[in-house]
Design an enzyme around this catalytic site. Structure first.
Site, short mmCIF file in Angstrom:
data_model
loop_
_atom_site.label_atom_id
_atom_site.label_comp_id
_atom_site.label_asym_id
_atom_site.label_seq_id
_atom_site.Cartn_x
_atom_site.Cartn_y
_atom_site.Cartn_z
N GLN A 91 6.50 2.65 -9.97
CA GLN A 91 6.22 3.78 -9.08
C GLN A 91 7.45 4.64 -8.84
O GLN A 91 7.34 5.76 -8.37
CB GLN A 91 5.63 3.26 -7.76
CG GLN A 91 6.62 2.82 -6.68
CD GLN A 91 7.27 1.48 -6.92
OE1 GLN A 91 7.75 1.18 -8.01
NE2 GLN A 91 7.35 0.66 -5.89
N ALA A 103 1.37 -1.90 -0.18
CA ALA A 103 0.89 -1.08 0.94
C ALA A 103 1.41 0.35 0.94
O ALA A 103 1.31 1.04 1.94
CB ALA A 103 1.20 -1.76 2.28
N THR A 148 8.65 3.89 0.38
CA THR A 148 9.33 5.15 0.66
C THR A 148 9.55 5.31 2.16
O THR A 148 10.63 5.70 2.62
CB THR A 148 8.52 6.35 0.12
OG1 THR A 148 8.35 6.17 -1.29
CG2 THR A 148 9.22 7.66 0.39
N GLY A 189 3.60 7.23 2.29
CA GLY A 189 3.33 6.70 0.95
C GLY A 189 2.23 7.43 0.20
O GLY A 189 1.41 8.13 0.79
N GLU A 212 -0.90 4.12 -3.68
CA GLU A 212 -2.26 3.60 -3.83
C GLU A 212 -3.33 4.65 -3.65
O GLU A 212 -4.42 4.56 -4.23
CB GLU A 212 -2.51 2.53 -2.76
CG GLU A 212 -1.62 1.34 -2.84
CD GLU A 212 -1.74 0.53 -1.56
OE1 GLU A 212 -2.51 -0.42 -1.55
OE2 GLU A 212 -1.08 0.88 -0.57
#
Lengths: 159, 785
Positions: free
Chosen positions: B491, B531, B535, B738, B741
């Site tokens: 990521q 989760a 960041t 974030g 996901e």
């Protein structure tokens, strides 16, 4: 188990290795020569992570027996870059953001190199087709394909 | 004006810097766990697994396997007691009395090569008494189902997980808010729908691998492909009865995780076997087949939704019931159930809510975290219901969402208030990008064209006190080394971490290196790389560490120059004074300090900054009503829109255009944010069109890339557009939250809504394969056989 002594060229250097009959090219590269850049994703020829150039053609090295490679010329991801310069496919994929986890990257780069060797100016469809055997779970392929397009431009500019 | 945790100097943040690890990854130099060389002392482990979904172990005979030359250790459940698990300790390393899924580890072998280890497995004799399996979560939750974990009441469990001992329900999360029963009467439209979302697999390109070594003193070292080195240290040490500091986890680069390499799964097997062959490194590498049926799966879900709105399209009530197919062990999955419970309304304000989210033991593969943590599965049905409800009252689906979607200050299902959010902006931008409301003609006469859109929300689902930490050191050359315990799973965590450290301290991005691999002995603590919290959470710890180091530098220089630190700054690695206009490179004082003004001695010393971060204000929720002040730290929100064509001759779907718009608060690295949006969209498309772990009597029927198809380079939309929306998070670094996901959460319903728009058919669940679509069109009379 029978053992064989074979000679082959790997990334431009001559190698002599003693290998059992059932050893794949992938295992020989990773275990006998410690060239761990080539990845093992499935050991079944389904994911493309282990792609190398065998006599100039991209193959799944997990599906090739090492003993078949006596006298052959093999290029792995470690052999793409020159002393001073990255291969255009390496340079371009960094720039396009086509690398995430990096596990499919060696295979993707080898397949891309093989494509540009036979077709220096591929269309987007030709690139997708050339990479269809290289699974990637992170990038969604978009930036990989952009990278190969850019690599073609860099390659033309360098030549 | 919002308070954002924004340091002064911020140049490398907001720029699309190249990945910090790109060069090593393109040259083959990047080291993954299976690449580490251990020499010829290395042993290879293989696992004997249960062939039955549910069975009692009557006898395990290891004698013949132990006698095979080259075998160094053979172990079984007899050798290890104790339970392991993240939120609910319901799992044993090796089965002791019973097996609960096809693939459950019964015994393990370590041998001098993989072939001998494999051969030894064949010599292990296990006698089973086959028991009735539970293969459906709704049945599993019923009193008629055989009890899979009679000891559920004795398992150690996190305070916010609510098991029902004496049943197969390992967590029951409830929301009771307002008055649902009387709300239905006020509704102008009510719909009720049921969806089945199949199990899918993460399928990272790198299979799970763990190498464990136990030295003579009992200290354990584990090298593995891991999203959770610190959680593994904690949980494995506890289960083995050693102290955490005697357990060291070294986690090199991860070749794709998607949640599957979080928590503890197969790693404990390698460690357990290694305890019996001290001094030998023991490697366990899952085959691709094992990867499909023994690694964490994304849980299946059976979801029913009832929702109603008034004549103006205002949502009045929802009654949602989720049965999660948690599988044999739900140590991690119980929290997915909880996350789906507190997020059960989707990103909408709903005054009356009744929700029940059940985690149910079944004899299926072990459910665990996967990108989205329950949200893609839940939104799959929910966002189709929203479309259907809008249609029923004759309102455009975007207009319906516009009216109901969460805004800053909206009341959440758990009772608290929504923070500022760019959800409405995401909706408008996605609708605009897909030309919402305009119907283009199909590209061929045998095709039908349609558009669909879906919204999403997702919060980091984690304990309220999940912590992060970071340190910063300077070298003689002025380079800054950043220690973090988060993991780069592709990521781009290390890149973004370096950007934030550079900006917060005051050096160029190129002057930062990240101390890798993550090693629990030397790296600072991080709860887990899950989760979409890195960041945000690690970022805050990095800022604190950078500020600590920076303050040390500024205090020292201020003293040397007889100025105040407030007049000084660090810019591009130079300490500069706005007052005196003096300057000095940081590297000149980073290690050796500065001489005192009188020339007698020195001051300062090696600079080392430290910082940590932990959310402070997450509260518990009432176990009966699910109400509480602050359920989660924040929600990332967004929208996706899809335009597609259905081929009437084949049922095949072509995605013409995919649009993603997400509110990330602040894009620290915009290109990498877009790369997450693209990768998530394609993974979402893959899960919508192709992916399904086919389970028959508990056996995975398609454990290979040939039979379990994932998207290839030939399956891309003709065009993809990613839109970044930035409404800052008040406690985020530079306002960031974030995105990892979220990008695959709304894809299934966006596609389902587009299919409906094209051919007027809805399905119980994905995958929307050509075959399924064609047969449905045949049945509906759209095509003739």
């Amino acid at each position: 188990m029978a053992f064989h002594e074979i000679k082959l060229t790997v990334n431009g250097g001559l190698e002599q290795v003693r290998i059992p009959s059932n050893m794949t090219l992938l295992r020989m590269l990773r275990e006998s020569l410690a060239l761990t850049g080539t990845k093992n994703g499935c050991s079944a020829g389904e994911c493309g992570a282990c792609t190398v150039l065998l006599n100039g053609e991209p193959v799944n090295s997990c599906m090739v027996l090492a003993v078949e490679c006596d006298g052959a010329e093999v290029v792995t991801v470690e052999g793409l870059a020159g002393d001073q310069q990255l291969d255009p496919v390496q340079e371009a994929i960094i720039h396009s953001g086509g690398v995430q986890c990096g596990f499919c990257t060696p295979g993707v780069l080898i397949s891309s190199r093989a494509l540009l060797d036979r077709n220096p100016d591929p269309s987007e469809e030709e690139i997708s087709e050339a990479l269809v055997g290289n699974l990637c779970r992170c990038t969604g392929y978009i930036r990989i394909i952009e990278g190969v397009k850019e690599a073609a431009r860099i390659q033309t500019a360098r030549s | 004006m919002e308070k954002t945790n924004t340091p002064k100097s911020h140049s490398p943040v907001g720029e699309s810097k190249p990945r910090i690890d790109a060069r090593e990854k393109v040259t083959g130099a990047a080291l993954y766990a299976d690449d580490i060389q251990f020499g010829n002392k290395l042993l290879h482990a293989r696992i004997k697994r249960s062939p039955y979904p549910h069975a009692r172990i009557k006898k395990v005979d290891l004698t013949r396997a132990r006698a095979l030359p080259g075998v160094k250790a053979v172990v079984s459940g007899e050798d290890f007691s104790g339970y392991i698990g993240l939120y609910l300790k319901d799992r044993q390393i090796f089965c002791r009395e019973r097996t609960r899924y096809v693939g459950d580890p019964v015994a393990g072998v370590a041998a001098i090569n993989p072939e001998i280890a494999e051969k030894a497995l064949g010599l292990i004799e296990v006698e089973y008494e086959v028991l009735e399996p539970v293969l459906n979560p709704e049945f599993g939750a019923s009193p008629q189902a055989p009890l899979l974990h009679p000891d559920l009441g004795q398992y150690v469990v996190a305070s916010f997980i609510l098991p029902r001992p004496g049943s197969n329900i390992s967590n029951h999360f409830k929301i009771r808010k307002g008055d649902v029963a009387s709300a239905w009467k006020k509704c102008a439209a009510v719909i009720e729908r049921k969806y089945r979302i199949p199990h899918i697999q993460h399928a990272p390109l790198e299979p799970h691998v763990a190498i464990a070594k136990v030295d003579e003193s009992g200290e354990v070292t584990l090298w593995d492909s891991s999203q959770s080195p610190f959680a593994q240290r904690d949980l494995i040490a506890e289960t083995l009865g050693i102290s955490q500091s005697e357990m060291r986890v070294i986690a090199p680069l991860v070749g794709g995780g998607f949640g599957g390499k979080a928590g503890v799964s197969m790693e404990s097997l390698a460690v357990a076997i290694a305890t019996k062959v001290k001094g030998y490194p023991v490697k366990l590498l899952l085959t691709r087949e094992e990867e499909f049926y023994t690694a964490f799966v994304r849980q299946g879900l059976v979801a029913t939704f009832k929702m109603g709105c008034d004549k103006n399209g205002r949502l009045l009530a929802m009654e949602n019931t989720f049965y999660w197919d948690g599988g044999a062990y739900t140590e991690y999955g119980v929290n997915i159930t909880r996350a789906a419970g507190y997020s059960c309304t989707g990103p909408y304000e709903v005054p009356n809510i009744k929700a029940d989210s059940y985690c149910v033991y079944t004899n299926h593969p072990v459910g665990g975290p996967m990108r989205g943590f329950g949200m893609p599965e839940m939104h799959a049905g929910l966002e189709q219901c929203i479309d259907e409800l809008a249609l029923q009252i004759g309102m455009d689906a975007v207009e319906f969402r516009r009216r109901n979607c969460l805004k800053g200050g909206s009341i959440l299902p758990t009772g608290g208030k929504m923070h500022p959010t760019g959800l409405s902006e995401c909706l408008e931008k996605a609708a605009e990008a897909i030309d919402w409301g305009k119907k283009a003609p199909p590209t061929a006469p045998n095709k039908r064209r349609g558009k669909g859109l879906a919204l999403m929300w997702k919060a980091p689902a984690m304990p309220g006190n999940a912590g992060s930490s970071a340190w910063i050191e300077l070298a003689e050359d002025g380079m800054l080394t950043l220690g973090v315990g988060c993991q780069d799973i592709g990521q781009g965590a290390f890149t973004v971490a370096a950007q934030m450290a550079a900006a917060a301290f005051g050096v160029p991005y190129e002057s930062v290196r990240v101390a890798t691999p993550v090693d629990t002995r030397y790296s600072p603590y991080e709860w887990q790389t899950v989760a979409s919290r890195i960041t945000w959470s690690t970022g805050n710890a990095i800022i604190n560490a950078a500020h600590d180091a920076r303050q040390q530098v500024l205090d020292l220089v201020a003293k040397a120059w007889d100025e105040t630190p407030a007049d000084l700054d660090i810019v591009n690695g130079m300490v500069v004074s706005f007052k005196s206009e003096r300057e000095i490179p940081v590297k000149d004082l980073a290690i050796k300090g500065l001489p005192k003004a009188d020339g007698k001695g020195w001051m300062g010393g090696p600079i080392i900054g430290r910082g940590n971060f932990m959310p402070a204000d997450v509260t518990g929720l009432d176990p009966e009503t699910g109400q509480g002040e602050k359920a989660v730290v924040h929600y990332t929100t967004g929208a996706q829109a899809i335009e597609l064509e259905v081929d009437l001759d084949t049922g095949r779907i072509d995605i013409l255009k995919g649009v993603a718009a997400f509110d990330v608060g602040k894009a620290i690295n915009p290109d990498m944010v877009k790369a997450q949006m693209e990768g998530g969209l394609i993974q979402g498309i893959s899960s919508a069109l192709f992916e399904c772990l086919q389970l028959k009597d508990g056996v995975v029927q398609n454990p290979s890339f040939v039979d379990y198809r994932i998207a290839t380079s030939a399956d891309l939309p003709k065009s993809v557009q990613s839109i970044i929306v930035e409404v800052p998070q008040d406690d985020g670094p530079w306002g960031a939250r974030g995105i990892g996901e979220h990008s695959m959460v709304p894809t299934i319903p966006a596609i389902a809504n587009a299919i409906y728009d094209a051919i007027g058919i809805r399905f119980e669940g994905p995958p929307f394969t050509a075959e399924k679509i064609y047969l449905a069109m045949l049945e509906a009379g759209i095509v003739k056989g």
